[in-house]
Structures are given as C-alpha cells and as structure tokens.
Design an enzyme around this catalytic site. Structure first.
Site, PDB file in Angstrom:
ATOM      1  N   LYS A  70     -24.444   6.379  -8.652  1.00  0.00           N
ATOM      2  CA  LYS A  70     -24.245   5.610  -9.891  1.00  0.00           C
ATOM      3  C   LYS A  70     -23.275   6.332 -10.818  1.00  0.00           C
ATOM      4  O   LYS A  70     -22.372   5.713 -11.400  1.00  0.00           O
ATOM      5  CB  LYS A  70     -25.600   5.370 -10.579  1.00  0.00           C
ATOM      6  N   GLN A 114     -34.348   6.302 -13.783  1.00  0.00           N
ATOM      7  CA  GLN A 114     -34.354   6.275 -12.318  1.00  0.00           C
ATOM      8  C   GLN A 114     -35.801   6.342 -11.818  1.00  0.00           C
ATOM      9  O   GLN A 114     -36.532   7.281 -12.119  1.00  0.00           O
ATOM     10  CB  GLN A 114     -33.530   7.453 -11.768  1.00  0.00           C
ATOM     11  N   ASP A 137     -31.143  -2.226 -16.243  1.00  0.00           N
ATOM     12  CA  ASP A 137     -31.881  -2.448 -14.996  1.00  0.00           C
ATOM     13  C   ASP A 137     -32.657  -3.757 -15.037  1.00  0.00           C
ATOM     14  O   ASP A 137     -33.290  -4.134 -14.040  1.00  0.00           O
ATOM     15  CB  ASP A 137     -32.840  -1.281 -14.734  1.00  0.00           C
TER      16      ASP A 137
END
Ligand code: NDP
Length: 307
Positions: A70, A114, A137
């Site tokens: 990422k 994460q 997200d």
C-alpha cells in the site's frame, strides 16, 4: 454390388475454451497511471498531496506485506503516507488518541487500520472512531449504512475493487445469479450488497451452508472469499460461469486462492488469477478512495476515467 459404405462420421469433440483472465494487475496499473497524471495536475493547485495514514500494530507477517504494498502504491501515484508501525503491546488508549489526532489533521485524507490487530485490542471500537469522511477502508458503520441504503460513500476496498474489475471486463450482472461464498463484514457482505445494487440475484454462502456445491453450480457469477485452499473445485462451477477468487492462502508453493485454478479454468468463462486478480484491485481501490476523499475536501470531482 459393393455395399454402400457409411461415411465415417467423426465424433465432434467440444474442446472447451479456457476461461479468460480477469487481469487485476494490468487494470490496477492503468488506474495508478491515471491517478498519477491527475494528481500531477491537481497537487500544485491544492498546494498539498493527498495524505493516507496507515496504522499497523504488531508483527503479523501478512500485514507487513500488505502495508508495504500500500505504501509503495501511494508513493507511485503521489499520495503521502504517515502513521507508522507500532509495537504489539500498544494500548487501546494510545491508538484512540492517535486516531483522534489523525481525524483532526488537515493533511490526512484517509486513515487505514491494518487488520488483524493484536487480540487485546478492540478493532471495532477503533474503526468506529475514524471520521467517516476519512474511512478509506469503508468499514465505519456510517459508510456500511450508506452501502445498505445505496447512497454514495466510501466503499470497502476489496468489494469495490471486484466490482471495478467486473465492470472493466463488461461482465453482465443484471439478472445474473451471483453466489458469494463468505459473509465477512470486510468482503462477503459488502460485495453481496454491491452485486445486489447492480441487479444481480445474490446468495451469500458461509460455513453453515448446506450442500455448497449444489448452490455454487447455479451461479453465473461465483465469488469465493473464504481463505481455504481448493475449496472451489471444477465440479462446483457452472460451465461458462464467471469466477472471482478473493481468497489469499500462503502455501509452500506461494500464494494461492480458494479456487482450484487449473481445474476450473477449462470450465469457467472468466477467472481471476491469484496473485494478480483481486489483490492489486484492492490496493488500487484504496488509492481511489484516498484521492476521492482528498478531492471532496476541495469540492473537486475526480473524473470517472481516473477513479
Ligand atoms: P473471514 O475469515 O472473516 O471470513 C471467511 C468467511 O468464509 C466466513 O463468512 C466463513 O463463514 C466462510 N467460510 C469458512 N469456511 C467455509 C466453508 N468451508 N464453506 C463456506 N464458507 C466458509 O475472512 P475475510 O472475509 O476477511 O477474507 C476471506 C479471504 O479473502 C481470506 O483468504 C483473505 O485473506 C482474503 N482477502 C483477500 C483480499 C484481497 O485483496 N484479495 C482482501 C481481504 C481478504 P462463517 O461466517 O460461517 O464463519
């Protein structure tokens, strides 16, 4: 008189065409190039690049790989990253304070926690703290609620990336029977909602589903988001189906999906490879979400051709 000899009729053998690949790697690269070009023009006007904060806690090796991918992708297109890697014993209070600080930070357009977090941390509580406008997200209840209501909002990266891949290859969805195996909040449920919004007739399957093969054989669009090697065999796939393999499994042979690729390729019409299918699209969608969140702050619209 010679007996009439019958013509030798050759038995016609239908050699199935192997499935074409839904190539997420190439599409993701194309999206990155588009984003990079748009940002090169836009950043000087705005006076700062988009900012993504990545919060990574502990030493999960898969997380290390995902965070690295990422950050690298962000650097390629011109998104600044911050946040950081925190020790496994970081407390809920420390992360709460960090997220609250990032919510206020004008340079930060997206905040990514994460997953998975170490067990002592309550990930749901932390995800709920993120400003929904920075929830790249798409896991905040506000954004999940918008998805249920069909309102625009930040969408979970993997499901949105799958939809983008299907759209790119012009896979018809309206009226098609879609079966999604897996019902997580991260993948299965939001993907089911997105397929439904595209007018597919959707069934979500899970570990308690009875006679999974009977169900999957009815699918025009079959998605597996489970995390089990070899779960989807050729006998579970309807001939000509579109098969999307979200699963990522680390084996001695490297990364493999849930689908028995070699056996399913002759049966399906389209198929995602692993790696190179859904994974790169997840990262590309994170970039798109971050850039959209940035653009929205300045009243700009990211052109549809970009993201
Ligand atoms: P979860 O573990 O949260 O969910 C797995 C789902 O699979 C659950 O709904 C579970 O059912 C279901 N399941 C488990 N066993 C079976 C079975 N034998 N038959 C049918 N269903 C079953 O995983 P995630 O949704 O987070 O991820 C799924 C997979 O996708 C993983 O391999 C993950 O690594 C991968 N992934 C890939 C991404 C990418 O970018 N390519 C991004 C995110 C995830 P139940 O609810 O009943 O327990």
């Amino acid at each position: 008189m010679n007996p009439v000899r019958p013509y030798a009729v050759k038995k016609r053998v239908d050699v199935p065409m192997p499935a074409q690949l839904l190539d997420g790697k190439t599409l993701a690269q194309h999206i990155k190039t588009q984003l990079q070009t748009w940002l090169a023009e836009t950043i000087p006007q705005v006076g700062r690049p988009p900012g993504l904060a990545v919060i990574w806690v502990g030493d999960n090796p898969a997380s290390a790989a995902y965070v690295g991918q990422k950050q690298k992708a962000c650097a390629q297109v011109g998104i600044a990253t911050c946040g950081g890697h925190f020790p496994a014993d970081t407390t809920q209070t420390e992360l709460t304070a960090l997220i609250e600080q990032l919510n206020q930070d004008e340079r930060v357009d997206g905040i990514l926690v994460q997953l998975p977090l170490p067990e002592h941390l309550d990930s749901a509580k932390l995800l709920h703290l993120i400003d929904p406008d920075k929830d790249v997200d798409g896991l905040h209840p506000v954004n999940l609620g918008k998805l249920v209501r069909g309102e625009p909002g930040l969408q979970s990266c993997t499901p949105a990336g799958v939809m983008r891949l299907l759209r790119h290859y012009q896979i018809p969805l309206a009226g098609q029977r879609a079966v999604v195996v897996g019902r997580s909040t991260l993948v299965g449920k939001p993907l089911g909602l997105l397929l439904l919004a595209a007018d597919a007739t959707v069934t979500l399957a899970h570990s308690r589903t009875v006679d999974l093969p009977e169900l999957t054989r009815q699918a025009d669009i079959l998605v597996s988001a489970v995390g089990r090697v070899g779960l989807i065999t050729a006998a579970m796939v309807k001939p000509g189906a579109v098969v999307v393999d979200v699963g990522i499994n680390r084996t001695e042979k490297g990364l493999v999906g849930d689908v028995d690729f070699a056996a399913v390729q002759p049966v399906a019409s389209w198929l995602t490879p692993v790696p190179g299918g859904v994974g790169p699209m997840t990262v590309a969608q994170l970039l798109i979400n971050t850039v959209q969140s940035y653009a929205q702050r300045y009243g700009m619209v990211v052109p549809a051709t970009v993201g």
